[in-house]
Design an enzyme around this catalytic site. Structure first.
Site, short mmCIF file in Angstrom:
data_model
loop_
_atom_site.label_atom_id
_atom_site.label_comp_id
_atom_site.label_asym_id
_atom_site.label_seq_id
_atom_site.Cartn_x
_atom_site.Cartn_y
_atom_site.Cartn_z
N ARG A 281 18.33 -10.26 12.53
CA ARG A 281 16.60 -10.76 12.17
C ARG A 281 15.97 -9.25 12.35
O ARG A 281 14.63 -9.43 11.45
CB ARG A 281 16.25 -11.87 12.54
CG ARG A 281 14.71 -12.75 11.86
CD ARG A 281 14.92 -13.71 12.20
NE ARG A 281 15.02 -14.48 13.75
CZ ARG A 281 14.39 -14.09 14.64
NH1 ARG A 281 13.43 -12.87 14.34
NH2 ARG A 281 15.37 -15.11 15.37
N TYR B 225 0.88 -11.69 -10.31
CA TYR B 225 2.08 -12.66 -9.98
C TYR B 225 1.22 -13.95 -9.92
O TYR B 225 0.69 -14.68 -8.88
CB TYR B 225 3.01 -12.42 -9.56
CG TYR B 225 3.67 -13.22 -9.31
CD1 TYR B 225 4.72 -12.73 -10.55
CD2 TYR B 225 4.11 -14.07 -8.38
CE1 TYR B 225 6.02 -14.39 -10.45
CE2 TYR B 225 5.37 -14.43 -8.22
CZ TYR B 225 6.28 -14.74 -9.31
OH TYR B 225 7.43 -15.58 -9.67
N ASP C 131 1.38 -4.65 -5.94
CA ASP C 131 2.67 -4.58 -6.19
C ASP C 131 2.74 -3.94 -7.77
O ASP C 131 2.42 -4.04 -8.63
CB ASP C 131 2.37 -6.21 -6.52
CG ASP C 131 4.07 -6.75 -7.33
OD1 ASP C 131 4.36 -6.00 -7.54
OD2 ASP C 131 3.42 -8.16 -6.70
N LYS D 270 14.12 -8.18 -9.52
CA LYS D 270 13.48 -7.55 -10.79
C LYS D 270 14.54 -6.42 -11.22
O LYS D 270 15.94 -6.52 -11.07
CB LYS D 270 12.24 -7.88 -11.60
CG LYS D 270 11.42 -8.96 -10.98
CD LYS D 270 11.40 -9.95 -11.87
CE LYS D 270 11.32 -11.30 -10.56
NZ LYS D 270 9.46 -11.17 -10.09
C1 LIG Z 1 8.83 -11.89 -9.66
C2 LIG Z 1 7.70 -11.18 -9.28
C3 LIG Z 1 6.88 -11.51 -7.97
C4 LIG Z 1 7.72 -12.73 -6.80
O1 LIG Z 1 8.89 -12.08 -6.27
P1 LIG Z 1 9.89 -12.90 -6.12
O2 LIG Z 1 11.34 -12.15 -6.36
O3 LIG Z 1 10.15 -14.26 -7.83
O4 LIG Z 1 10.47 -13.85 -4.93
C5 LIG Z 1 5.99 -11.02 -7.46
N1 LIG Z 1 5.71 -9.71 -8.57
C6 LIG Z 1 5.77 -9.70 -8.95
C7 LIG Z 1 4.83 -8.43 -10.43
C8 LIG Z 1 7.06 -10.27 -9.88
O5 LIG Z 1 6.92 -10.02 -11.07
#
Ligand SMILES: *Cc1c(COP(=O)(O)O)cnc(C)c1O
Length: 387
Positions: A57, A109, A182, A207
């Site tokens: 962890r 998001y 992000d 992604k």
């Molecule tokens: C999918 C996504 C998230 C969340 O990510 P997870 O891996 O599904 O928890 C956050 N920000 C953006 C821009 C995303 O496309």
């Protein structure tokens, strides 16, 4: 000079392909093993540790390797991996203190909006939603002395508005606020927010970074490890238990080896699809920063290098039923949410966003372009739009 130092001098494409030039000293293997061990022995002579931590962890060689690759591609000082993209986004919010104020640019998001609406007030945090793509509006929403974090996504879900990161950083830093970006949709291939002055970069590594729709993972990279906010993020990951599992970390590192090739092809495909949609009589609106008429095109041309991303959206005439008819008429495009994988995905965005208050039009369809032949993707959309 360590292996890592040497690899930092190579081009980012080389660093990605070779996962920082990793080689196993004992076997010569060019692919790292997956370290599933949850715990690590102490030496008998001094009771010291071979690694930075004793327990999974805190750290694990497999997760640390993935974090180091991402940090290297983003040009950051330190990178960590977490259990999901949401774990990464919200780690930054958890690291704030009661009384702190967040400016969050929207759209973004939907999970981030849902977290703020569900948990911020109870944790003593306040927030203001501002407008993605409008750096003046974001600057105006910053409350000097009170705002500690400005959170933005560029390009942002699901309109792909592009925010001038440098302009926001200038306004935020002038009053001591940090900027978190992000950068999931841009990927380090197209934009490196830390080079534009941002303090923290966040990824849903689920992604584009992992890239094959088979891993849930998140990542954060800091410009400076000495940043107190970063230290609290590390504590949050450790004590909040937001660590990434070993198998996921392994798959993430494996995926990132082909990141540059995939994103290059996804950008090319998205551009062709955007041009096709823009010319189609049944499509009143296309959202893609690569189109010269898009409101984000000027900033994107400056800020994004080598392409405008694999994500785009469009509207159809009519409403929800018309959009869903188009989505479900597709065969090559898979009717699923998420993004950044090698296969192309199509969705009615509003359905995926669930119950949150959203400005996403009911006629909006979101596309994640994969690496297939562009002609197949275009022909499939063409027949679906005729139905
Ligand atoms: C999918 C996504 C998230 C969340 O990510 P997870 O891996 O599904 O928890 C956050 N920000 C953006 C821009 C995303 O496309």
């Amino acid at each position: 000079m360590s292996n890592d130092d040497k690899s930092q001098m190579l081009d980012r494409q080389t660093r990605a392909a070779q996962a920082l030039g990793w080689e196993d000293e004992s076997t010569g293997a060019v692919v790292p093993p997956v370290h599933f061990s949850t715990t690590y022995t102490r030496r008998k002579q001094d009771y010291g540790l071979k690694l930075d931590g004793s327990y999974i962890r805190d750290t694990s060689p497999t997760a640390a390797h993935a974090g180091a690759v991402i940090a290297s591609l983003e040009g950051g000082a330190e990178g960590i991996t977490l259990g999901s993209g949401m774990a990464a986004c919200t780690a930054a919010f958890h690291a704030l203190e009661a009384g702190d104020h967040i400016v969050c640019a929207r759209p973004c998001y939907h999970g981030v909006v849902a977290w703020l609406e569900t948990f911020a007030e109870a944790r003593g945090l306040s927030y203001t939603f501002s407008i993605a793509g409008d750096s003046d509006a974001i600057a105006a929403a910053i409350q000097p002395g009170k705002t500690k974090l400005v959170w933005l996504e560029s390009p942002c879900n699901p309109t792909w508005a592009v925010t001038d990161i440098e302009a926001v950083v200038k306004a935020a830093h002038a009053v001591g606020a940090k900027v978190g970006v992000d950068s999931t949709a841009a990927t380090p291939v197209l934009t490196t927010p830390l080079a534009l002055g941002a303090d923290i970069v966040c990824h849903s590594a689920t992604k584009f970074l992992a890239g094959h729709s088979d891993v849930l993972a998140g990542a954060l990279v800091t410009a400076t490890p000495e940043d107190p906010l970063w230290q609290r993020i590390l504590d949050h990951r450790r004590y909040g238990g937001a660590m990434l599992g070993a198998m996921e970390a392994y798959l993430l590192t494996r995926g990132m080896r082909t990141l540059f090739l995939r994103v290059e092809r996804q950008c090319a495909n998205a551009m062709k699809v955007a041009e096709f949609l823009e010319a189609h009589p049944a499509v009143p609106k296309v959202y893609y920063p690569g189109l010269p008429g898009d409101p984000g095109h000027a900033v994107a041309s400056r800020q994004m290098k080598g392409g405008f991303g694999g994500m785009l959206s469009f509207e159809v005439n009519g409403g929800r039923d018309d959009a869903i008819r188009t989505v479900t008429a597709c065969n090559v495009w898979k009717t699923a949410t998420s993004l950044g994988g090698v296969e192309s995905l199509i969705e009615h965005r509003r359905t995926s966003e669930g119950d949150i208050k959203t400005e996403t039009p009911d006629s909006l369809i979101r596309l994640s372009t994969g690496i297939e032949a562009a002609d197949d993707l275009i022909a499939d959309l063409d027949q679906a739009l005729d139905k």
